[in-house]
Write a protein that holds these residues in place. Structure first.
Motif, PDB file in Angstrom:
ATOM      1  N   LEU A 118       0.839  -1.208   0.000  1.00 30.01           N
ATOM      2  CA  LEU A 118       0.000   0.000   0.000  1.00 30.01           C
ATOM      3  C   LEU A 118       0.875   1.260   0.000  1.00 30.01           C
ATOM      4  CD1 LEU A 118      -2.853   1.216   0.133  1.00 30.01           C
ATOM      5  CD2 LEU A 118      -2.772   0.991   2.628  1.00 30.01           C
ATOM      6  N   ALA A 119       1.955   1.203   0.799  1.00 27.41           N
ATOM      7  CA  ALA A 119       2.865   2.364   0.860  1.00 27.41           C
ATOM      8  C   ALA A 119       3.487   2.620  -0.508  1.00 27.41           C
ATOM      9  CB  ALA A 119       3.944   2.128   1.912  1.00 27.41           C
ATOM     10  N   ARG A 120       3.914   1.543  -1.164  1.00 28.59           N
ATOM     11  CA  ARG A 120       4.553   1.709  -2.479  1.00 28.59           C
ATOM     12  C   ARG A 120       3.586   2.237  -3.532  1.00 28.59           C
ATOM     13  NH1 ARG A 120       8.889  -2.632  -4.675  1.00 28.59           N
ATOM     14  NH2 ARG A 120      10.678  -1.461  -3.940  1.00 28.59           N
ATOM     15  N   VAL A 121       2.417   1.626  -3.574  1.00 24.31           N
ATOM     16  CA  VAL A 121       1.496   1.956  -4.666  1.00 24.31           C
ATOM     17  C   VAL A 121       0.915   3.370  -4.502  1.00 24.31           C
ATOM     18  CG1 VAL A 121      -0.695   0.963  -3.755  1.00 24.31           C
ATOM     19  CG2 VAL A 121      -0.210   0.891  -6.206  1.00 24.31           C
ATOM     20  N   ARG A 122       0.752   3.812  -3.261  1.00 21.40           N
ATOM     21  CA  ARG A 122       0.159   5.157  -3.071  1.00 21.40           C
ATOM     22  C   ARG A 122       1.217   6.267  -3.098  1.00 21.40           C
ATOM     23  NH1 ARG A 122      -4.015   2.717  -3.929  1.00 21.40           N
ATOM     24  NH2 ARG A 122      -3.155   3.364  -5.914  1.00 21.40           N
ATOM     25  N   THR A 123       2.469   5.956  -2.704  1.00 17.03           N
ATOM     26  CA  THR A 123       3.492   7.022  -2.742  1.00 17.03           C
ATOM     27  C   THR A 123       4.240   7.019  -4.065  1.00 17.03           C
ATOM     28  OG1 THR A 123       5.262   5.633  -1.838  1.00 17.03           O
ATOM     29  CG2 THR A 123       3.908   6.869  -0.237  1.00 17.03           C
ATOM     30  N   GLY A 124       4.272   5.876  -4.754  1.00 16.71           N
ATOM     31  CA  GLY A 124       5.080   5.752  -5.972  1.00 16.71           C
ATOM     32  C   GLY A 124       6.569   5.719  -5.662  1.00 16.71           C
ATOM     33  N   LYS A 125       6.924   5.553  -4.387  1.00 14.87           N
ATOM     34  CA  LYS A 125       8.337   5.509  -3.998  1.00 14.87           C
ATOM     35  C   LYS A 125       8.773   4.067  -3.736  1.00 14.87           C
ATOM     36  CE  LYS A 125       7.912  10.078  -1.961  1.00 14.87           C
ATOM     37  NZ  LYS A 125       8.213  10.905  -0.779  1.00 14.87           N
ATOM     38  N   LYS A 126      10.097   3.873  -3.720  1.00 13.18           N
ATOM     39  CA  LYS A 126      10.603   2.497  -3.738  1.00 13.18           C
ATOM     40  C   LYS A 126      11.144   1.991  -2.397  1.00 13.18           C
ATOM     41  CE  LYS A 126      10.345   1.707  -8.246  1.00 13.18           C
ATOM     42  NZ  LYS A 126       9.103   2.470  -8.275  1.00 13.18           N
ATOM     43  N   LYS A 127      11.753   2.842  -1.601  1.00 12.11           N
ATOM     44  CA  LYS A 127      12.600   2.352  -0.506  1.00 12.11           C
ATOM     45  C   LYS A 127      11.871   2.331   0.850  1.00 12.11           C
ATOM     46  CE  LYS A 127      15.929   5.346  -1.028  1.00 12.11           C
ATOM     47  NZ  LYS A 127      17.185   6.082  -1.130  1.00 12.11           N
ATOM     48  N   PHE A 128      12.418   1.517   1.769  1.00 14.22           N
ATOM     49  CA  PHE A 128      11.862   1.427   3.123  1.00 14.22           C
ATOM     50  C   PHE A 128      12.959   1.594   4.168  1.00 14.22           C
ATOM     51  CE2 PHE A 128       8.858  -0.653   0.389  1.00 14.22           C
ATOM     52  CZ  PHE A 128       7.643  -0.164   0.856  1.00 14.22           C
ATOM     53  N   VAL A 129      12.575   2.110   5.290  1.00 11.97           N
ATOM     54  CA  VAL A 129      13.492   2.193   6.428  1.00 11.97           C
ATOM     55  C   VAL A 129      12.883   1.384   7.565  1.00 11.97           C
ATOM     56  CG1 VAL A 129      14.496   3.735   8.167  1.00 11.97           C
ATOM     57  CG2 VAL A 129      14.494   4.409   5.743  1.00 11.97           C
ATOM     58  N   ALA A 130      13.711   0.525   8.166  1.00 12.70           N
ATOM     59  CA  ALA A 130      13.267  -0.312   9.281  1.00 12.70           C
ATOM     60  C   ALA A 130      14.347  -0.263  10.371  1.00 12.70           C
ATOM     61  CB  ALA A 130      13.026  -1.736   8.793  1.00 12.70           C
ATOM     62  N   PHE A 131      14.138  -1.029  11.454  1.00  8.43           N
ATOM     63  CA  PHE A 131      15.006  -0.851  12.624  1.00  8.43           C
ATOM     64  C   PHE A 131      15.718  -2.135  13.037  1.00  8.43           C
ATOM     65  CE2 PHE A 131      12.062   2.627  12.630  1.00  8.43           C
ATOM     66  CZ  PHE A 131      12.923   3.702  12.836  1.00  8.43           C
ATOM     67  N   THR A 132      16.877  -1.928  13.642  1.00 10.41           N
ATOM     68  CA  THR A 132      17.646  -3.065  14.156  1.00 10.41           C
ATOM     69  C   THR A 132      16.799  -3.831  15.170  1.00 10.41           C
ATOM     70  OG1 THR A 132      18.635  -1.579  15.784  1.00 10.41           O
ATOM     71  CG2 THR A 132      19.941  -2.055  13.818  1.00 10.41           C
ATOM     72  N   HIS A 133      16.907  -5.132  15.126  1.00 15.43           N
ATOM     73  CA  HIS A 133      16.164  -6.068  15.992  1.00 15.43           C
ATOM     74  C   HIS A 133      14.654  -6.065  15.730  1.00 15.43           C
ATOM     75  CE1 HIS A 133      19.912  -6.698  18.048  1.00 15.43           C
ATOM     76  NE2 HIS A 133      20.019  -5.388  18.211  1.00 15.43           N
ATOM     77  N   LEU A 143      10.135 -10.101   5.193  1.00 16.05           N
ATOM     78  CA  LEU A 143      11.502 -10.455   5.583  1.00 16.05           C
ATOM     79  C   LEU A 143      12.498  -9.353   5.189  1.00 16.05           C
ATOM     80  CD1 LEU A 143      13.058 -12.791   6.923  1.00 16.05           C
ATOM     81  CD2 LEU A 143      13.325 -13.814   4.658  1.00 16.05           C
ATOM     82  N   ALA A 144      12.174  -8.661   4.109  1.00 15.41           N
ATOM     83  CA  ALA A 144      13.078  -7.604   3.629  1.00 15.41           C
ATOM     84  C   ALA A 144      13.206  -6.473   4.646  1.00 15.41           C
ATOM     85  CB  ALA A 144      12.578  -7.052   2.289  1.00 15.41           C
ATOM     86  N   VAL A 145      12.203  -6.317   5.526  1.00 16.62           N
ATOM     87  CA  VAL A 145      12.280  -5.262   6.550  1.00 16.62           C
ATOM     88  C   VAL A 145      12.473  -5.853   7.951  1.00 16.62           C
ATOM     89  CG1 VAL A 145      11.059  -3.458   5.269  1.00 16.62           C
ATOM     90  CG2 VAL A 145       9.730  -5.140   6.567  1.00 16.62           C
ATOM     91  N   THR A 146      12.677  -7.175   8.012  1.00 17.70           N
ATOM     92  CA  THR A 146      12.985  -7.842   9.294  1.00 17.70           C
ATOM     93  C   THR A 146      14.491  -7.847   9.464  1.00 17.70           C
ATOM     94  OG1 THR A 146      10.996  -9.190   9.436  1.00 17.70           O
ATOM     95  CG2 THR A 146      12.980 -10.152  10.372  1.00 17.70           C
ATOM     96  N   THR A 163      16.752  -0.080   4.463  1.00 15.76           N
ATOM     97  CA  THR A 163      17.885   0.350   5.284  1.00 15.76           C
ATOM     98  C   THR A 163      17.491   0.134   6.735  1.00 15.76           C
ATOM     99  OG1 THR A 163      18.285   2.091   3.687  1.00 15.76           O
ATOM    100  CG2 THR A 163      19.390   2.318   5.806  1.00 15.76           C
ATOM    101  N   PHE A 164      18.396  -0.455   7.520  1.00 14.51           N
ATOM    102  CA  PHE A 164      18.126  -0.665   8.941  1.00 14.51           C
ATOM    103  C   PHE A 164      18.879   0.355   9.773  1.00 14.51           C
ATOM    104  CE2 PHE A 164      17.357  -4.734   6.922  1.00 14.51           C
ATOM    105  CZ  PHE A 164      16.109  -5.055   7.452  1.00 14.51           C
ATOM    106  N   VAL A 165      18.151   1.014  10.665  1.00 13.37           N
ATOM    107  CA  VAL A 165      18.812   1.968  11.554  1.00 13.37           C
ATOM    108  C   VAL A 165      18.538   1.573  13.006  1.00 13.37           C
ATOM    109  CG1 VAL A 165      18.716   3.871   9.890  1.00 13.37           C
ATOM    110  CG2 VAL A 165      16.896   3.618  11.557  1.00 13.37           C
ATOM    111  N   GLU A 166      19.400   2.047  13.874  1.00 11.42           N
ATOM    112  CA  GLU A 166      19.301   1.662  15.289  1.00 11.42           C
ATOM    113  C   GLU A 166      17.946   2.074  15.874  1.00 11.42           C
ATOM    114  OE1 GLU A 166      21.706   2.410  19.473  1.00 11.42           O
ATOM    115  OE2 GLU A 166      22.066   3.697  17.753  1.00 11.42           O
ATOM    116  N   TYR A 167      17.262   1.107  16.513  1.00 13.17           N
ATOM    117  CA  TYR A 167      15.955   1.376  17.127  1.00 13.17           C
ATOM    118  C   TYR A 167      16.134   2.421  18.225  1.00 13.17           C
ATOM    119  CZ  TYR A 167      11.306   0.180  19.076  1.00 13.17           C
ATOM    120  OH  TYR A 167       9.991   0.192  19.492  1.00 13.17           O
ATOM    121  N   GLY A 168      15.363   3.474  18.149  1.00 13.52           N
ATOM    122  CA  GLY A 168      15.433   4.516  19.177  1.00 13.52           C
ATOM    123  C   GLY A 168      16.315   5.688  18.789  1.00 13.52           C
ATOM    124  N   ASN A 169      17.041   5.560  17.670  1.00 15.25           N
ATOM    125  CA  ASN A 169      17.993   6.608  17.284  1.00 15.25           C
ATOM    126  C   ASN A 169      17.381   7.517  16.207  1.00 15.25           C
ATOM    127  OD1 ASN A 169      20.107   8.121  16.157  1.00 15.25           O
ATOM    128  ND2 ASN A 169      21.616   6.499  16.561  1.00 15.25           N
TER     129      ASN A 169
END
Ligand SMILES: Cc1ncc(COP(=O)(O)O)c(C=O)c1O
Length: 383
Positions: A118-133, A143-146, A163-169
């Protein structure tokens, strides 16, 4: 298969015919409320509840009756037709989450997949940001964001750039989110990581970063949602307003079901998403009955969490409603085994974190019994 089958019977069939993707040594064959019985008839107080699933208690009579009644009427018809209970369930989910529209799935991972699509189709954007652990499921999309490398890396390359970034940062999050980020996906409390509560203001900060970059904020409430933390959504303990929320686990008392709910103006168009079984009559009947039961229990969840917190205070538990984590370290499996020996089922999540996610119907007497056993086990094994 009979409830009287022994653990050895289950193990022999498992060893011979089932792919060895899990480590397990015990069979749970019957459940009622917060109690389960193993293949040998031994009784346990269950503080795992099918991993935060059986919130209304095992085999809650209201839920059982709703499933049985619907099974006599219609088990399946497909999404080619209006589905009994589907609209009512969507209405209820929208009301309790404060979102606008719902869409159903069969599991948490599928709810994640739907949210990412839904995020991809409505924004037309490609990338995701998720968090460590962070954990969002094991389908190729979720799995790609796990984060967990051992779960994800053997299956790469995966379809979604994440891209994974530190949770809380928040500084790291700000650097990672750019104008081609479709969404940031975040758990309001990390469950599989061991009940990790982020720093104050973190989720509001993620919201702000998303707004500045034009990215959506997906809040994964698969484990934290449906009353687990004392509110219908854990994000409601903060001021952050999500664009999309995912739910599963506690939504239908163990009947397989997931959902995504989105804010006004964010929805799938015809043909963009679907699933043969998702939101079927039985799942929706089970979901509606579950919500009816939870409405009665929810006001008491925070107090029950406080009772655990007080009883286990010397171990510095992280408590939000009935989602409880205790840092134990490498001796966590030994603590789990000691509790099991004494009739209490607990679970070691990642990094030696003891996790307690009992049925939300757990009684004060059961909490006190659980605390005594856990305290005894931690005292014996760790202190
Ligand atoms: C936060 C979160 N998201 C997604 C999932 C995946 O759910 P499922 O196992 O139903 O696919 C889980 C499962 O543990 C979870 O904890």
């Amino acid at each position: 298969m009979k409830n009287s089958d022994t653990t050895a019977h289950y193990k022999a069939l498992d060893d011979a015919y089932y792919m060895p993707a899990f480590s397990r040594s015990m069979a749970i064959v019957r459940g009622k409320g917060s109690t389960v019985w193993d293949g040998e008839g031994k009784e346990y107080l269950d503080l795992v509840a099918g991993i935060a699933v059986c919130s209304t208690g095992h085999c809650n009579p209201t839920v059982v009756a709703a499933i049985c009644e619907q099974a006599h009427e219609l088990i399946h018809c497909s999404n080619l037709y209006y589905v009994p209970h589907q609209g009512e369930m969507a209405k209820k989910i929208v009301e309790i989450t404060g979102m606008k529209k719902a869409f159903f799935a069969n599991s948490g991972a599928e709810a994640s997949d739907g949210a990412l699509k839904l995020a991809r189709v409505r924004t037309g954007k490609k990338k995701f940001v998720a968090f460590t652990h962070g954990f969002h499921g094991r389908t190729i999309g979720s799995l790609a964001v796990t984060h967990k490398p051992a779960a994800r890396e053997p299956f790469e390359p995966l379809g979604l750039p994440a891209t994974f970034v530190e949770y809380g940062n928040l500084d790291a999050t700000k650097k990672a989110v750019d104008s081609d980020t479709a969404a940031v996906i975040v758990e309001p409390i990390q469950g599989e990581a061991g009940v990790i509560i982020p720093p104050e203001g973190f989720l509001e900060g993620v919201r702000e970063i998303c707004d500045k970059a034009g990215a959506l904020m997906i809040v994964d409430e698969v484990q934290t949602g449906m009353g687990r933390t004392g509110k219908w959504l854990a994000i409601r303990h903060t001021k952050a307003e999500p664009d999309i929320v995912t739910l599963a686990k506690g939504i239908a008392s163990g009947f397989p079901m997931g959902a995504l709910v989105a804010r006004d103006g964010l929805e799938f168009q015809k043909g963009e998403h679907g699933s043969t079984f998702a939101g079927g009559p039985l799942a929706c009947a089970a979901g509606l009955a579950t919500i009816r039961v939870l409405e009665g229990i929810l006001p008491d969840v925070a107090r029950k969490g406080e009772r655990f917190k007080k009883g286990l205070a010397k171990y510095n538990p992280r408590v939000r409603g009935l989602m409880i984590g205790i840092s134990v370290g490498e001796k966590c499996p030994a603590v789990q085994a000691e509790c099991l020996k004494n009739g209490v089922i607990v679970n070691c999540a990642a990094d030696g974190n003891l996790r307690l996610v009992p049925p939300l119907v757990i009684s004060d007497a059961e909490i006190d019994r659980a605390v005594k056993v856990i305290d005894g086990a931690l005292g014996k094994v760790v202190l």
